[in-house]
Design a protein around this motif. Sequence first.
Motif, mmCIF file in Angstrom:
data_model
loop_
_atom_site.group_PDB
_atom_site.id
_atom_site.type_symbol
_atom_site.label_atom_id
_atom_site.label_comp_id
_atom_site.label_asym_id
_atom_site.label_seq_id
_atom_site.Cartn_x
_atom_site.Cartn_y
_atom_site.Cartn_z
ATOM 1 N N LYS A 77 2.008 -1.439 10.892
ATOM 2 C CA LYS A 77 0.894 -0.560 10.518
ATOM 3 C C LYS A 77 0.142 -1.084 9.300
ATOM 4 N N ASN A 135 -2.707 -2.706 8.919
ATOM 5 C CA ASN A 135 -4.148 -2.417 8.840
ATOM 6 C C ASN A 135 -4.418 -0.976 8.438
ATOM 7 N N ILE A 136 -3.612 -0.064 8.956
ATOM 8 C CA ILE A 136 -3.757 1.351 8.594
ATOM 9 C C ILE A 136 -3.439 1.540 7.111
ATOM 10 N N ARG A 137 -2.374 0.918 6.659
ATOM 11 C CA ARG A 137 -1.962 1.076 5.266
ATOM 12 C C ARG A 137 -2.975 0.448 4.301
ATOM 13 N N LYS A 138 -3.597 -0.642 4.720
ATOM 14 C CA LYS A 138 -4.649 -1.243 3.893
ATOM 15 C C LYS A 138 -5.786 -0.254 3.675
ATOM 16 N N GLU A 139 -6.229 0.381 4.763
ATOM 17 C CA GLU A 139 -7.320 1.353 4.649
ATOM 18 C C GLU A 139 -6.919 2.533 3.778
ATOM 19 N N GLU A 140 -5.665 2.955 3.903
ATOM 20 C CA GLU A 140 -5.186 4.069 3.073
ATOM 21 C C GLU A 140 -5.204 3.687 1.596
ATOM 22 N N THR A 149 0.476 -6.280 2.953
ATOM 23 C CA THR A 149 -0.191 -5.189 3.680
ATOM 24 C C THR A 149 0.781 -4.074 4.048
ATOM 25 N N TYR A 168 -7.291 1.500 0.169
ATOM 26 C CA TYR A 168 -8.696 1.530 -0.255
ATOM 27 C C TYR A 168 -9.171 2.966 -0.484
ATOM 28 N N GLN A 169 -8.777 3.877 0.419
ATOM 29 C CA GLN A 169 -9.175 5.280 0.270
ATOM 30 C C GLN A 169 -8.579 5.895 -0.993
ATOM 31 N N LEU A 195 -13.781 -0.661 -5.395
ATOM 32 C CA LEU A 195 -13.108 -1.328 -4.281
ATOM 33 C C LEU A 195 -13.186 -2.841 -4.379
ATOM 34 N N PRO A 220 0.849 -1.194 0.000
ATOM 35 C CA PRO A 220 0.000 0.000 0.000
ATOM 36 C C PRO A 220 0.888 1.248 0.000
#
Length: 208
Positions: free
Chosen positions: A86, A88-93, A80, A95-96, A105, A52
């Motif tokens: 980090k 989980n945070i990077r995964k969300e970033e 990831t 997706y965003q 998505l 990510p």
Amino acid sequence: MAWVLIVCSLVLVWVACLCKILHGSSSPLRNSFLNTGGAFHKRNVLLVIAHPDDESMFFSPTISYLTSTGHNLHVLCLSTGDADGKGNIRKEELYQACAILKVPLQQVKILDHPDLQDGFGRVWNHTLLANIIEEEIMSYGIDSIITFDYYGVSGHCNHHDVHYGVCKVLTDASQGNIEAWELTNSRQQSAVLGLITFLFARTKIKLT
């Protein structure tokens, strides 16, 4: 001050890539990119990245071009990016970022394979990578692939492992109709990315 320089450097890299793409708007090179030479043909494109943020740092102008011209883009992220805990945070970033870049998505896949963990010095098995990539190709009817060059743009070992994983897929006779493109490295980009790496390391030292 270090963070300001980091942000400016990231913008420089992005603009450099964007200008490279836009520069060829009337050139034979640009016209040949995913172009059949006749009427528009919607391609099923697979972007293969390692972590990510690769999509934003290296490929965002390309993604914007593909989505704005109507091609069907899938993103395969092979880890990831959990080297610093980090993931989980990077995964969300990721997706965003894909939402902003107009990639559906449901067409973004992020893996967390035990043998494909983020990190300098972590070697990724090229056969494993090829098998994963080939599965994506078969599942979604992919006819075009975009990924890193042999150097991995920034020199990260995971990046060039991804390159060689794609190459291994392409040597398979059953994938003879796949069109593949790589993001080539330049000295200017390497210098800027080297500065970014240095500033991140220096900032991290100051904060600890």
